[in-house]
Design an enzyme around this catalytic site. Structure first.
Site, PDB file in Angstrom:
ATOM      1  N   LYS A 110       0.838  -1.192   0.000  1.00  6.91           N
ATOM      2  CA  LYS A 110       0.000   0.000   0.000  1.00  6.91           C
ATOM      3  C   LYS A 110       0.874   1.243   0.000  1.00  6.91           C
ATOM      4  CE  LYS A 110      -3.886   1.989   2.640  1.00  6.91           C
ATOM      5  NZ  LYS A 110      -4.790   1.758   3.803  1.00  6.91           N
ATOM      6  N   SER A 112      -9.835  -0.649   7.248  1.00  7.36           N
ATOM      7  CA  SER A 112      -9.250  -0.684   5.906  1.00  7.36           C
ATOM      8  C   SER A 112      -8.536  -1.978   5.571  1.00  7.36           C
ATOM      9  CB  SER A 112      -8.284   0.495   5.733  1.00  7.36           C
ATOM     10  OG  SER A 112      -8.963   1.721   5.870  1.00  7.36           O
ATOM     11  N   SER A 160      -9.404   1.716   3.015  1.00  6.31           N
ATOM     12  CA  SER A 160      -8.590   2.502   2.108  1.00  6.31           C
ATOM     13  C   SER A 160      -7.579   1.643   1.346  1.00  6.31           C
ATOM     14  CB  SER A 160      -7.843   3.582   2.892  1.00  6.31           C
ATOM     15  OG  SER A 160      -7.009   3.005   3.892  1.00  6.31           O
TER      16      SER A 160
END
Length: 467
Positions: free
Chosen positions: A80, A178, A154
């Site tokens: 990420k 998330s 996210s």
């Protein structure tokens, strides 16, 4: 070598077997990932996509194959883009924020030392603020299976990279869900360790005291393998704690919500039916089941974004927001600025801290030797629906996730039916931070009873890697 020999879905056991039999090499797998990523460019999975320029140096540094010494040898993983990889930009999905770190995050260092190969930096809801996967100037991340729907945020790009066969596992982060919502929406396992069990050094903060690094994988065994490698105390991380995960075990009881669950969106009826099936399966595991009010968990969840705790985001990012007008995704800037509300005084923060302390005591009493099961989310939305009503839809996605880190819980999100790619649904199992092994035990039993991923989840190769 035929490209068809590279598995369509990448898993740790499958890749290890291919390497050991000589069916393909890490370079073959990387080349396939680069090609697949290019073909899926319209899904907006990556901010820094797979390329030989990025991955080549890591291939060159790969030692001779030795799975005992390097348990993740040759295993491709995605990161990420709020987690540092030395030499690659970290953007947190904000071009104006971008920097190029000289040092990788602690968790990334550990994976590299275990032989894993980073393939790219994934798209996310900007500054990890959102549960939908649409809040990025780099594009809305499409769901792996139903492109019109949200991918979940996210950690959207990370989940979709695994579901689409670009990586065997991927790192996400989790402050309010998330690492779990994207797992459900893309039919994956999402492992959210206890706060401090994995270092957050080298991670762009969302709410620093509540942030966790997480992992997405196709099976529980693979998530356990990654946890076994990256877990550990890090003196350089102010939030780190020496939390050793015990061997998976079953709790004395499983807790289910008594009533009042909310299901939403066009799939609400299907999601409610899937939850009922999941609850019925939990009742077949031979563990006493008790229904409880989830009021304390709902109260804690409201404290996260309706109280003074949001000021922590402003403390970390407020100066940047003020210095870069117009350079932040509009809905993200609006949300971040709530943390600078004058109502959130030090006195208000202490009031909320005191309320949370009581919630933690009540939750600890309920969860003593127990595991709580909830829907990971009560539904989903199309990306168009989220664009039309971004705040309400995002809030609904966090109904059953927001409480977790405030209450210092560990959580494992597992699919109700991993083979259902039409309407993916999953549950999350919560345990006290010192009892992660109980959530792990229930997750194993739940998957084994489902008849979909039972054998794959406990693959010997994945279990060996987690040893």
């Amino acid at each position: 070598m035929s490209k068809k020999e590279i598995p369509e879905i990448l898993t740790i056991p499958g890749l290890r077997n291919g390497y050991e039999t000589g069916s393909f090499t890490p370079r073959d797998v990387v080349e396939a990932a680069i090609e697949r990523s290019a073909a899926l460019a319209e899904k907006h999975i990556f901010i820094t996509p797979p390329s030989m320029e990025l991955i080549g140096p890591h291939l060159a540094e790969l030692p001779p194959m030795d799975f005992k010494k390097y348990p993740l040898w040759g295993i491709p993983f995605a990161i990420k883009d709020n987690i540092d990889l030395a030499g690659a930009e970290t953007t947190a999905a904000c071009p104006a924020y971008a920097y190029r770190p000289e040092e990788s995050a602690t968790v990334v260092k550990k994976l590299l030392a275990a032989g894993a190969i980073p393939i790219g930096k994934t798209n996310l809801d900007q500054f990890a603020t959102g549960l939908v996967g649409t809040r990025s100037p780099y594009g809305e991340v499409e769901n792996a299976y139903v492109p019109a729907r949200i991918s979940g945020g996210s950690s959207s790009g990370s989940a979709v990279s695994v579901a689409c066969g670009l990586a065997a596992f991927a790192l996400g982060t989790d402050t309010a869900g998330s690492g779990r919502v994207p797992a459900m929406l893309n039919a994956l396992v999402g492992w959210k360790p206890a706060l401090g069990a994995w270092s957050t050094k080298g991670v762009v903060p969302a709410c620093a005291s509540l942030d966790c690094v997480t992992v997405f994988a196709h099976t529980l065994g693979e998530a356990e393998a990654v946890d076994g490698i990256v877990r550990g105390y890090d003196a350089a991380c102010r939030w780190s704690r020496p939390l050793v995960r015990k061997a998976a075990a079953l709790p004395k009881k499983i807790l289910l919500p008594a009533d009042g669950l909310q299901f939403f969106g066009q799939t609400a009826q299907a999601m409610e039916q899937k939850w009922q099936r999941a609850a019925e399966r939990l009742e077949t595991l031979g563990i006493p089941v008790e229904t409880i009010s989830i009021d304390v968990f709902e109260h804690a969840a409201k404290l996260l974004y309706e109280g003074a705790f949001v000021a922590e985001r402003w403390a970390d990012l407020g100066a940047f927001v003020e210095a870069h007008p117009g350079e932040i995704f509009s809905v993200t800037e609006t949300i971040l600025r709530t943390g600078g509300n004058a109502l959130y005084t030090a006195a208000k923060l202490f009031d909320d801290m005191h309320a949370l302390a009581l919630d933690r005591h009540r939750a600890a009493e309920l969860l003593e030797d127990a595991v709580l099961a909830l829907p990971t989310a009560g539904g989903t939305f199309t990306r168009a629906e989220v664009d039309d009503d971004p705040v309400r839809t995002n809030s609904l996605m966090g109904l059953y996730t927001n409480h977790c880190n405030l209450l210092d819980l560990a959580a494992i999100a597992v699919p109700e039916d991993a083979d259902d790619h039409e309407d993916p649904f999953g549950i999350t199992l919560f345990a006290l931070h010192e009892n992660e092994h109980l959530a792990d035990g229930v997750a194993r039993a739940f998957l084994a009873a489902g008849g979909t991923q039972a054998e794959r989840a406990m693959e010997p190769a994945a279990k060996e890697a987690s040893a």
